[in-house]
Scaffold this active site. Structure first.
Site, PDB file in Angstrom:
ATOM      1  N   LEU A 136       0.826  -1.207   0.000  1.00  0.00           N
ATOM      2  CA  LEU A 136       0.000   0.000   0.000  1.00  0.00           C
ATOM      3  C   LEU A 136       0.865   1.265   0.000  1.00  0.00           C
ATOM      4  CD1 LEU A 136      -2.833  -1.002   2.529  1.00  0.00           C
ATOM      5  CD2 LEU A 136      -2.894  -1.068   0.022  1.00  0.00           C
ATOM      6  N   CYS A 137       1.922   1.238  -0.803  1.00  0.00           N
ATOM      7  CA  CYS A 137       2.804   2.403  -0.891  1.00  0.00           C
ATOM      8  C   CYS A 137       3.121   2.715  -2.351  1.00  0.00           C
ATOM      9  CB  CYS A 137       4.082   2.177  -0.096  1.00  0.00           C
ATOM     10  SG  CYS A 137       4.925   0.620  -0.455  1.00  0.00           S
ATOM     11  N   GLY A 138       2.127   2.557  -3.206  1.00  0.00           N
ATOM     12  CA  GLY A 138       2.325   2.888  -4.606  1.00  0.00           C
ATOM     13  C   GLY A 138       3.312   1.944  -5.274  1.00  0.00           C
TER      14      GLY A 138
END
Length: 373
Positions: A136-138
């Site tokens: 969930l950090c691109g």
């Protein structure tokens, strides 16, 4: 219309005819109100579902928005601490480089032989890949792993063997699914990196290099530039040599073109330090200063500290980049959730208005049919 007439019309099986020209003439305004703005309606895709499904979708998007907004706030709180750790570690790293540089100036006339400065023909390279512990950090983890795959392909093209030391859960899960990649060790971290965490990696690469199992060690991590920018980079950790001087048996350079940070170099048989532009010039020691210990012993003590410091700094840079990427990703997800909720609300209102309009038209059509029957 009386209740009796309406019930008899509903229960009647006889077909009836509606004068179309009168019906369209009297209710043309209703049709015009539903098709007056085709440009606005074209912005929304057709959703083939009931009003209840749309309401459930709006509620789901609202819950997702709350989650992403909370994760954004958590990442923003953590990234400040990580950013301060990166900034606070830089003065120590620069001071350590200045000390090494000054000791080298005093010991230029002496022959110094340390295991970390031994440059030998490269046959095998150890690649330390630092990734994140969570998702969930691109594209943070994807960019690092893509850089690692490109470097592995480059080493293969040079005919060199390699081994990977994976640091981070995301990198571990990636390489576990790829048996073709040679992995020496999997290392996982928790929370903010400490000197103890970096020491585990330093001991591993030190033993590999000193035992001559590998001839070169490279760090691959994400360099923290700002809250909106970070770059995956490669840093030659061992041996401490100048860029372009580490070669294979055929004399070809095996250094990556994106080496970062400071390197203890060897020029004309003497030790020297190449420093980054951001590091200020050193005033050095006083000319009449004498060392109680042998300079070789001092370098033997400082070089492992230097290596441990570089690994810790890489871990801190990677963590700060991961948190910044997560904060930006959750911010974009929150904005997208807000836009999607607005679009769904507009579609829901239009569908509800259309349903009400259709119900009114059916009632009016029934009334017209009874009037002309």
């Amino acid at each position: 219309m009386s209740q009796l007439k309406l019930s008899s019309w509903v229960s009647s099986d006889q077909p009836f005819h509606i004068p179309n020209h009168l019906f369209i003439q009297r209710h043309s305004k209703l049709f015009q109100s539903n098709t007056s703005h085709p440009s606005k309606l074209s912005n929304f895709r057709t959703i083939n579902c009931s009003l209840r499904d749309i309401r459930e979708r709006i509620a789901s998007v609202t819950n997702t928005q709350k989650i992403t907004e909370a994760m954004k706030l958590v990442a923003a709180a953590k990234v400040r601490r990580a950013q301060e750790a990166v900034v606070n570690s830089r003065p120590f790293s620069e001071s350590l480089i200045d000390v090494l540089y000054s000791i080298n100036q005093q010991a230029q006339l002496e022959d110094i032989d340390t295991p970390l400065t031994n440059v030998r023909p490269v046959k095998k390279v150890a690649l330390v890949v630092i990734t994140g512990e969570r998702g969930l950090c691109g594209g943070f983890n994807k960019f690092v792993l893509r850089k690692a795959e490109a470097r592995i392909a480059e080493l293969k093209s040079l005919g060199l063997d390699y081994t990977v030391i994976s640091v981070g859960k995301k990198g571990n899960s990636y390489f576990v699914k790829r048996p073709s990649v040679s992995v020496d060790r999997f290392i996982e971290g928790e929370g903010f990196p400490t000197a103890k965490d970096s020491q585990v990696i330093a001991d591993e690469v030190f033993s590999l290099f000193v035992s001559e199992e590998v001839d070169k060690v490279e760090l691959l991590y994400t360099k923290f530039v700002s809250l909106i920018k970070s770059n995956p980079v490669i840093h030659t950790l061992l041996p401490l040599s100048a860029k372009g001087e580490i070669r294979d048996e055929n004399g070809n350079s095996v250094d990556a073109s994106e080496d970062e940070f400071f390197r203890l170099t060897s020029k004309e048989g003497k030790l020297a330090v190449e420093r980054d532009k951001s590091v200020g010039t050193s005033e050095g020691f006083l000319p009449n200063m004498e060392f109680e210990q042998d300079p070789a012993q001092i370098l033997d003590a400082l070089m492992p500290l230097y290596m441990n410091n570089q690994i810790l700094r890489a871990l801190q840079e990677s963590l700060a980049s991961e948190l910044a990427a997560r904060m930006n990703a959750m911010s974009n997800a929150t904005d997208n959730a807000i836009d999607l909720k607005k679009s769904l609300s507009t579609v829901y209102n239009r569908e509800r208005q259309s349903k009400i309009t259709n119900d009114i038209l059916e009632i009016v059509a029934g009334a017209e049919a009874l009037l002309y029957s």
